[in-house]
Design a protein around this motif. Sequence first.
Motif, PDB file in Angstrom:
ATOM      1  N   UNK A  33       0.814  -1.216   0.000  1.00  0.00           N
ATOM      2  CA  UNK A  33       0.000   0.000   0.000  1.00  0.00           C
ATOM      3  C   UNK A  33       0.848   1.266   0.000  1.00  0.00           C
ATOM      4  N   UNK A  34       2.074   1.164   0.500  1.00  0.00           N
ATOM      5  CA  UNK A  34       2.941   2.345   0.556  1.00  0.00           C
ATOM      6  C   UNK A  34       4.386   1.925   0.394  1.00  0.00           C
ATOM      7  N   UNK A  35       5.176   2.786  -0.240  1.00  0.00           N
ATOM      8  CA  UNK A  35       6.615   2.541  -0.394  1.00  0.00           C
ATOM      9  C   UNK A  35       7.340   3.875  -0.379  1.00  0.00           C
ATOM     10  N   UNK A  36       8.638   3.817  -0.141  1.00  0.00           N
ATOM     11  CA  UNK A  36       9.402   5.060  -0.133  1.00  0.00           C
ATOM     12  C   UNK A  36      10.883   4.829   0.007  1.00  0.00           C
ATOM     13  N   UNK A  37      11.622   5.930  -0.077  1.00  0.00           N
ATOM     14  CA  UNK A  37      13.077   5.917   0.089  1.00  0.00           C
ATOM     15  C   UNK A  37      13.450   7.036   1.054  1.00  0.00           C
ATOM     16  N   UNK A  38      14.290   6.710   2.029  1.00  0.00           N
ATOM     17  CA  UNK A  38      14.778   7.705   2.988  1.00  0.00           C
ATOM     18  C   UNK A  38      16.289   7.842   2.803  1.00  0.00           C
ATOM     19  N   UNK A  39      16.739   9.071   2.597  1.00  0.00           N
ATOM     20  CA  UNK A  39      18.172   9.360   2.542  1.00  0.00           C
ATOM     21  C   UNK A  39      18.590   9.867   3.916  1.00  0.00           C
ATOM     22  N   UNK A  40      19.594   9.230   4.525  1.00  0.00           N
ATOM     23  CA  UNK A  40      20.029   9.652   5.860  1.00  0.00           C
ATOM     24  C   UNK A  40      21.554   9.671   5.944  1.00  0.00           C
ATOM     25  N   UNK A  41      22.060  10.014   7.134  1.00  0.00           N
ATOM     26  CA  UNK A  41      23.504  10.262   7.299  1.00  0.00           C
ATOM     27  C   UNK A  41      23.965  11.303   6.280  1.00  0.00           C
ATOM     28  N   UNK A  42      23.266  12.431   6.290  1.00  0.00           N
ATOM     29  CA  UNK A  42      23.505  13.500   5.305  1.00  0.00           C
ATOM     30  C   UNK A  42      24.603  14.439   5.796  1.00  0.00           C
ATOM     31  N   UNK A  43      25.473  14.842   4.868  1.00  0.00           N
ATOM     32  CA  UNK A  43      26.544  15.782   5.189  1.00  0.00           C
ATOM     33  C   UNK A  43      26.761  16.742   4.017  1.00  0.00           C
ATOM     34  N   UNK A  44      27.506  17.782   4.262  1.00  0.00           N
ATOM     35  CA  UNK A  44      27.809  18.799   3.253  1.00  0.00           C
ATOM     36  C   UNK A  44      28.607  18.171   2.112  1.00  0.00           C
ATOM     37  N   UNK A  45      28.282  18.539   0.870  1.00  0.00           N
ATOM     38  CA  UNK A  45      28.992  17.946  -0.273  1.00  0.00           C
ATOM     39  C   UNK A  45      30.410  18.485  -0.462  1.00  0.00           C
ATOM     40  N   UNK A  46      30.793  19.485   0.334  1.00  0.00           N
ATOM     41  CA  UNK A  46      32.157  20.019   0.242  1.00  0.00           C
ATOM     42  C   UNK A  46      33.149  19.174   1.054  1.00  0.00           C
ATOM     43  N   UNK A  47      32.608  18.383   1.979  1.00  0.00           N
ATOM     44  CA  UNK A  47      33.474  17.618   2.878  1.00  0.00           C
ATOM     45  C   UNK A  47      33.135  16.133   2.785  1.00  0.00           C
ATOM     46  N   UNK A  48      33.487  15.526   1.659  1.00  0.00           N
ATOM     47  CA  UNK A  48      33.188  14.115   1.433  1.00  0.00           C
ATOM     48  C   UNK A  48      34.414  13.277   1.767  1.00  0.00           C
ATOM     49  N   UNK A  49      34.209  12.270   2.619  1.00  0.00           N
ATOM     50  CA  UNK A  49      35.295  11.341   2.950  1.00  0.00           C
ATOM     51  C   UNK A  49      35.433  10.341   1.807  1.00  0.00           C
ATOM     52  N   UNK A  50      36.525  10.435   1.072  1.00  0.00           N
ATOM     53  CA  UNK A  50      36.739   9.566  -0.086  1.00  0.00           C
ATOM     54  C   UNK A  50      37.174   8.170   0.354  1.00  0.00           C
TER      55      UNK A  50
END
Length: 199
Positions: free
Chosen positions: A118-135
């Motif tokens: 009856x319902x579905x979805x996607x949750x994006x979490x553990x969000x951080x600034x795109x300037x400081x990405x740990x490669x």
Amino acid sequence: TWKELRGESCIEMEDEAYKKSICTSRSFPDQGLNKIEDVEEAVANFASKCSKKLREQHTVCATIVVFAYTSRFREDMPQSYINEMVNFEVPTNDVQEMVSKAVVALWKAWKSGSYYYKKAGVIACNISDDKFIQANLFDTVDRERQAALSKMLDEINKRNGEDTVRVAVQGYGNNWHIKNEYISRQYTTNIKDIIIVKA
């Protein structure tokens, strides 16, 4: 307060911090969806919307959660709940990467049977600034090329309309779209709803 009421700003306004999690989900019409192809298309679109929201606020996510569940009010029907977490090796906001991982997670957790989701979805979490990405030292993805492609897709879609260019798995089906039988008429955006004047 006296100065503020007279238009003199006394408190510096801080920029609103980016969202810590982003969820895109929908309830499906009628009794729900029981074909994985329909749920897959919906989940792909939800992941795409999450990636767009991430890019708009200049952030990336390290984790997505894909979920789908049957109606808990229908006790006469079989019950099922999907809840799959996906961690990215490198935090991302790339539409292709997020859509592909979300779809793989759905297929991995899919239960065969007469379940109507009856319902579905996607949750994006553990969000951080795109300037400081740990490669990641062993990352095989060309991140600069990926970012340039995402920017180009956003520009094309902004100029020509939302989802003009999309990932193929997003499809064009209508089986999963939100219930809207009671929606107000769209006088300015839908040719079928234009007012007809008779003299």
